[in-house]
Design a protein around this motif. Structure first.
Motif, PDB file in Angstrom:
ATOM      1  N   GLU A 135      34.377 105.955 110.167  1.00 35.64           N
ATOM      2  CA  GLU A 135      33.182 106.504 109.365  1.00 35.64           C
ATOM      3  C   GLU A 135      33.962 106.840 107.934  1.00 35.64           C
ATOM      4  OE1 GLU A 135      29.977 109.761 110.001  1.00 35.64           O
ATOM      5  OE2 GLU A 135      31.940 110.640 109.594  1.00 35.64           O
ATOM      6  N   GLU A 136      35.040 107.167 108.017  1.00 36.70           N
ATOM      7  CA  GLU A 136      35.724 107.368 106.436  1.00 36.70           C
ATOM      8  C   GLU A 136      36.036 106.097 105.926  1.00 36.70           C
ATOM      9  OE1 GLU A 136      39.087 110.084 106.664  1.00 36.70           O
ATOM     10  OE2 GLU A 136      37.778 111.479 107.379  1.00 36.70           O
ATOM     11  N   ARG A 137      36.203 105.001 106.549  1.00 36.83           N
ATOM     12  CA  ARG A 137      36.633 103.874 105.962  1.00 36.83           C
ATOM     13  C   ARG A 137      35.333 103.100 105.572  1.00 36.83           C
ATOM     14  NH1 ARG A 137      39.279  98.681 109.306  1.00 36.83           N
ATOM     15  NH2 ARG A 137      37.289  98.925 110.409  1.00 36.83           N
ATOM     16  N   LEU A 138      34.143 103.418 106.240  1.00 39.29           N
ATOM     17  CA  LEU A 138      33.003 103.030 105.721  1.00 39.29           C
ATOM     18  C   LEU A 138      32.533 103.626 104.481  1.00 39.29           C
ATOM     19  CD1 LEU A 138      30.635 101.029 106.278  1.00 39.29           C
ATOM     20  CD2 LEU A 138      29.478 102.943 107.611  1.00 39.29           C
ATOM     21  N   THR A 139      32.450 104.957 104.617  1.00 40.06           N
ATOM     22  CA  THR A 139      31.951 105.872 103.229  1.00 40.06           C
ATOM     23  C   THR A 139      33.033 105.776 102.185  1.00 40.06           C
ATOM     24  OG1 THR A 139      32.924 107.781 104.381  1.00 40.06           O
ATOM     25  CG2 THR A 139      30.808 107.241 104.868  1.00 40.06           C
ATOM     26  N   ASP A 140      34.113 105.788 102.277  1.00 36.93           N
ATOM     27  CA  ASP A 140      35.068 105.587 101.398  1.00 36.93           C
ATOM     28  C   ASP A 140      34.927 104.231 100.527  1.00 36.93           C
ATOM     29  OD1 ASP A 140      36.255 108.015 102.038  1.00 36.93           O
ATOM     30  OD2 ASP A 140      38.330 107.310 102.432  1.00 36.93           O
ATOM     31  N   SER A 141      34.829 103.060 101.280  1.00 34.23           N
ATOM     32  CA  SER A 141      34.785 101.971 100.573  1.00 34.23           C
ATOM     33  C   SER A 141      33.366 101.809  99.868  1.00 34.23           C
ATOM     34  CB  SER A 141      34.811 100.979 101.811  1.00 34.23           C
ATOM     35  OG  SER A 141      35.006  99.523 101.046  1.00 34.23           O
ATOM     36  N   ASN A 164      24.071  96.945  98.285  1.00 30.22           N
ATOM     37  CA  ASN A 164      24.317  96.357  96.859  1.00 30.22           C
ATOM     38  C   ASN A 164      23.161  95.330  96.685  1.00 30.22           C
ATOM     39  OD1 ASN A 164      25.418  94.457  98.359  1.00 30.22           O
ATOM     40  ND2 ASN A 164      27.357  94.775  97.604  1.00 30.22           N
ATOM     41  N   PHE A 165      22.240  94.978  97.714  1.00 35.81           N
ATOM     42  CA  PHE A 165      21.260  94.080  97.489  1.00 35.81           C
ATOM     43  C   PHE A 165      21.831  92.702  97.121  1.00 35.81           C
ATOM     44  CE2 PHE A 165      19.640  98.158  96.381  1.00 35.81           C
ATOM     45  CZ  PHE A 165      18.513  98.545  97.492  1.00 35.81           C
ATOM     46  N   ASP A 166      23.126  92.178  98.200  1.00 32.22           N
ATOM     47  CA  ASP A 166      23.588  91.060  97.805  1.00 32.22           C
ATOM     48  C   ASP A 166      22.942  90.092  99.059  1.00 32.22           C
ATOM     49  OD1 ASP A 166      25.052  92.001  99.839  1.00 32.22           O
ATOM     50  OD2 ASP A 166      26.903  91.283  99.129  1.00 32.22           O
ATOM     51  N   GLY A 167      22.197  90.640  99.732  1.00 24.34           N
ATOM     52  CA  GLY A 167      21.794  89.826 100.868  1.00 24.34           C
ATOM     53  C   GLY A 167      22.417  89.855 102.086  1.00 24.34           C
ATOM     54  N   ASP A 168      23.470  90.907 102.199  1.00 29.26           N
ATOM     55  CA  ASP A 168      24.282  91.157 103.360  1.00 29.26           C
ATOM     56  C   ASP A 168      24.317  92.717 103.716  1.00 29.26           C
ATOM     57  OD1 ASP A 168      25.913  89.793 105.087  1.00 29.26           O
ATOM     58  OD2 ASP A 168      27.602  89.695 103.690  1.00 29.26           O
ATOM     59  N   ASN A 169      24.149  92.854 104.842  1.00 25.45           N
ATOM     60  CA  ASN A 169      24.261  94.367 105.149  1.00 25.45           C
ATOM     61  C   ASN A 169      25.741  94.935 105.178  1.00 25.45           C
ATOM     62  OD1 ASN A 169      21.584  94.623 105.910  1.00 25.45           O
ATOM     63  ND2 ASN A 169      22.014  93.277 107.512  1.00 25.45           N
ATOM     64  N   GLU A 170      25.980  96.054 104.579  1.00 23.44           N
ATOM     65  CA  GLU A 170      27.302  96.987 104.518  1.00 23.44           C
ATOM     66  C   GLU A 170      27.158  97.855 105.438  1.00 23.44           C
ATOM     67  OE1 GLU A 170      25.755  96.151 101.309  1.00 23.44           O
ATOM     68  OE2 GLU A 170      27.167  94.343 101.247  1.00 23.44           O
ATOM     69  N   VAL A 171      26.093  98.520 105.844  1.00 22.90           N
ATOM     70  CA  VAL A 171      26.052  99.492 106.958  1.00 22.90           C
ATOM     71  C   VAL A 171      25.211  99.043 108.007  1.00 22.90           C
ATOM     72  CG1 VAL A 171      25.351 101.980 107.362  1.00 22.90           C
ATOM     73  CG2 VAL A 171      26.441 101.198 105.185  1.00 22.90           C
ATOM     74  N   ARG A 177      30.504  93.411 101.979  1.00 24.19           N
ATOM     75  CA  ARG A 177      30.922  93.986 103.698  1.00 24.19           C
ATOM     76  C   ARG A 177      32.305  93.594 103.971  1.00 24.19           C
ATOM     77  NH1 ARG A 177      27.201  91.646 108.414  1.00 24.19           N
ATOM     78  NH2 ARG A 177      27.594  89.722 107.784  1.00 24.19           N
ATOM     79  N   ARG A 178      32.840  92.464 103.190  1.00 23.71           N
ATOM     80  CA  ARG A 178      34.357  92.090 103.260  1.00 23.71           C
ATOM     81  C   ARG A 178      35.192  93.233 102.927  1.00 23.71           C
ATOM     82  NH1 ARG A 178      36.807  86.615 101.432  1.00 23.71           N
ATOM     83  NH2 ARG A 178      35.139  85.942 102.685  1.00 23.71           N
ATOM     84  N   ALA A 179      34.860  93.776 101.765  1.00 27.99           N
ATOM     85  CA  ALA A 179      35.685  94.947 101.320  1.00 27.99           C
ATOM     86  C   ALA A 179      35.820  96.081 102.249  1.00 27.99           C
ATOM     87  CB  ALA A 179      35.121  95.413  99.836  1.00 27.99           C
ATOM     88  N   VAL A 180      34.544  96.291 102.767  1.00 26.67           N
ATOM     89  CA  VAL A 180      34.315  97.469 103.641  1.00 26.67           C
ATOM     90  C   VAL A 180      35.320  97.350 104.981  1.00 26.67           C
ATOM     91  CG1 VAL A 180      32.908  98.908 105.211  1.00 26.67           C
ATOM     92  CG2 VAL A 180      32.130  98.051 102.898  1.00 26.67           C
ATOM     93  N   LEU A 181      35.085  96.290 105.395  1.00 22.93           N
ATOM     94  CA  LEU A 181      35.848  95.828 106.698  1.00 22.93           C
ATOM     95  C   LEU A 181      37.508  95.828 106.355  1.00 22.93           C
ATOM     96  CD1 LEU A 181      33.603  92.936 108.242  1.00 22.93           C
ATOM     97  CD2 LEU A 181      34.131  95.128 109.360  1.00 22.93           C
ATOM     98  N   GLY A 182      37.983  95.245 105.214  1.00 17.56           N
ATOM     99  CA  GLY A 182      39.387  95.339 104.998  1.00 17.56           C
ATOM    100  C   GLY A 182      39.586  96.625 104.515  1.00 17.56           C
ATOM    101  N   GLY A 183      38.781  97.540 104.265  1.00 19.75           N
ATOM    102  CA  GLY A 183      39.072  98.852 103.630  1.00 19.75           C
ATOM    103  C   GLY A 183      39.696  98.689 102.134  1.00 19.75           C
ATOM    104  N   LEU A 184      39.124  97.921 101.474  1.00 17.98           N
ATOM    105  CA  LEU A 184      39.478  97.432  99.960  1.00 17.98           C
ATOM    106  C   LEU A 184      38.498  97.886  99.109  1.00 17.98           C
ATOM    107  CD1 LEU A 184      40.683  93.638 100.585  1.00 17.98           C
ATOM    108  CD2 LEU A 184      42.106  95.790 100.455  1.00 17.98           C
ATOM    109  N   LEU A 238      31.048  98.860 111.530  1.00 21.33           N
ATOM    110  CA  LEU A 238      30.394  99.037 110.242  1.00 21.33           C
ATOM    111  C   LEU A 238      29.082 100.107 110.472  1.00 21.33           C
ATOM    112  CD1 LEU A 238      30.048  95.454 108.143  1.00 21.33           C
ATOM    113  CD2 LEU A 238      31.747  97.607 107.969  1.00 21.33           C
ATOM    114  N   GLY A 239      29.236 100.731 111.665  1.00 19.91           N
ATOM    115  CA  GLY A 239      28.249 101.829 112.013  1.00 19.91           C
ATOM    116  C   GLY A 239      27.617 101.916 113.353  1.00 19.91           C
ATOM    117  N   TRP A 240      27.354 100.514 113.751  1.00 21.48           N
ATOM    118  CA  TRP A 240      26.596 100.632 115.117  1.00 21.48           C
ATOM    119  C   TRP A 240      27.713 100.806 116.250  1.00 21.48           C
ATOM    120  CZ3 TRP A 240      24.714 100.925 119.577  1.00 21.48           C
ATOM    121  CH2 TRP A 240      23.863  99.966 120.012  1.00 21.48           C
ATOM    122  N   MET A 241      28.037 102.174 116.318  1.00 24.22           N
ATOM    123  CA  MET A 241      29.085 102.451 117.454  1.00 24.22           C
ATOM    124  C   MET A 241      28.654 103.787 117.922  1.00 24.22           C
ATOM    125  SD  MET A 241      31.829 104.142 118.602  1.00 24.22           S
ATOM    126  CE  MET A 241      32.787 104.805 117.418  1.00 24.22           C
TER     127      MET A 241
END
Ligand SMILES: [Cu+2]
Length: 422
Positions: free
Chosen positions: A17-23, A292-299, A32-39, A413-416
């Motif tokens: 959760e922290e990785r998701l919300t921080d990112s 961010n409305f880029d056509g890919d889900n982040e959460v 989404r790539r940045a979230v998964l990579g923690g970047l 990314l959240g569905w756990m």
């Protein structure tokens, strides 16, 4: 032994959760790539629709001393208007089960009418601690209210559009009147701001169904939050008369015993039957948010909030601290568990449901009273697909059992989630 200890489950939930919300919070253009990579990504203009709920310095996200217990702090959700735990079991049958859903039930021309008022509004929903999303929502909640009727009833929905865009309600039911289909080309078409219309649908067939807005562009009107569950309970009398409609057996194979089995099963699914009280029923709507409305889900989530059914503060004995918004779904192992599962995801073609340490029976669309996939631990649903899952934890040791999407990145990314067998 349970599949995982409480402290490890809590650590896992918090870390993800922290990785998701921080990112997301530290850069509003997070991909989404940045979230998964923690970047974090450099720069980027603030976008409408996502931001820190509490105005904290993004750099401090996840490291505040008060990271638990305060609205808006990392680890807690800001507003409690929508509670994913409450949503699981809140069914609207016309008997006034929800304060925010005007409703009634009465007889008319020999038919039971279940009447509801749904109002489309623009609102803001919290999708992860401190992360907000500009939603379009029926009655201000995402998912919209669950409507429940018995097969053959009339569902009458007074719809008023108070949002800034034109909307409709399209039901996934066997609907015989094109004017009631809720699409731009039929009946009232799309309803502009301030307009209203009364939809009427016969509740058929029995099963796990849903409704959503059918204005264009479709993916945006759905993704923004205009969807909810319709549950149609089978009518045991109709099942007794037409058993072949509720299973995939040839009519010549239907014996008196099979007919009796189907009727008994129908009674467990019918909310007006005592047999239904023995089953713990839950609604899970798999959804996602493109922040961010880029056509890919982040959460990703079940019932809108990432990791809402993860593990938070606990004493390890099933007692959760007051106000705790993250907690597993408690399962009384003496009861059968039934999940009405709906996939409303946009931008990804499929979603899935996987249980750890357990197999379940699956009824595709819930339109049969015999499982279409017995004894499976993973099912997938394409967009708009849904079904009924039935679980039995009666022989499991008490403890935590994980379940999640088995697209592993959706899980991260959240569905756990966890079931806590007690
Ligand atoms: Cu719409």
């Amino acid at each position: 032994m349970p599949s995982m200890t409480y402290s490890r489950a809590r650590e896992l939930t918090e870390r993800l959760e922290e990785r998701l919300t921080d990112s997301i919070a530290s850069d509003l253009t997070a991909t989404r790539r940045a979230v998964l990579g923690g970047l974090g990504l450099a720069g980027g203009a603030a976008l409408a629709g996502v931001g820190r709920a509490d105005g904290h310095d993004a750099a401090a996200a996840g490291h505040d001393d008060d990271s638990h217990g305060n609205f808006g702090a990392v680890g807690e959700y800001r507003d409690l208007d929508f509670d994913p735990h409450d949503y699981l079991t809140r069914f609207n049958t016309g008997r006034g089960e929800s304060d925010n859903v005007p409703q009634d039930v009465y007889e008319e021309d020999g038919r039971t009418v279940r009447e509801f008022t749904l109002t489309a509004v623009d609102t803001t929903v919290t999708i992860a601690p401190g992360i907000e999303f500009s939603a379009w929502a029926y009655n201000g909640q995402v998912p919209g209210p669950t409507l429940r009727a018995v097969e053959g009833d009339l569902i009458r929905v007074h719809f008023e559009n108070l949002g800034r865009h034109a909307h409709t309600i399209h039901p996934h039911l066997r609907n015989l009147d094109p004017a009631m289909d809720g699409v731009p080309t039929n009946g009232p078409g799309v309803l502009d701001t301030g307009e209203s219309y009364t939809y009427e649908w016969i509740a058929q067939p029995a099963g796990c169904h849903f409704y959503h807005c059918h204005s264009l562009p479709l993916k945006e009107h759905i993704h923004r939050g205009l969807y909810g569950a319709i549950i149609v309970d089978p009518d045991p009398e109709r099942v007794a008369e037409h058993p072949a409609d509720y299973c995939d057996f040839h009519p010549s194979q239907i014996t008196d015993d099979l007919r009796a089995d189907l009727v008994a099963e129908a009674e467990t699914r019918n909310h007006e039957s005592d047999a239904n009280d023995d089953v713990n029923e839950m609604v899970m709507v798999m959804n996602g948010f493109d922040t961010n409305f880029d056509g890919d889900n982040e959460v990703y989530a079940v019932n809108t909030r990432a990791f809402a059914y993860g593990v938070g503060e606990t004493d390890g004995e099933g007692n959760w601290q007051a106000g705790e918004t993250k907690r597993p779904i408690q399962v009384d192992r003496t009861r059968r568990q039934r999940v009405y599962l709906i996939n409303t995801i946009e931008f990804d073609p499929i979603n899935s449901f996987h249980t750890h340490s357990q197999f379940f029976d699956y009824y595709d669309h819930g339109t049969t009273l015999y499982p279409t996939h017995p004894t499976v631990d993973t099912i997938m649903q394409c967009q708009a697909q849904r079904g009924i899952i039935e679980l039995d934890y009666s022989t499991h040791d008490p403890g935590l059992y994980m379940f999640h999407a088995h697209q592993s990145e959706f899980a991260e990314l959240g569905w756990m989630s966890f079931f806590e067998v007690i």
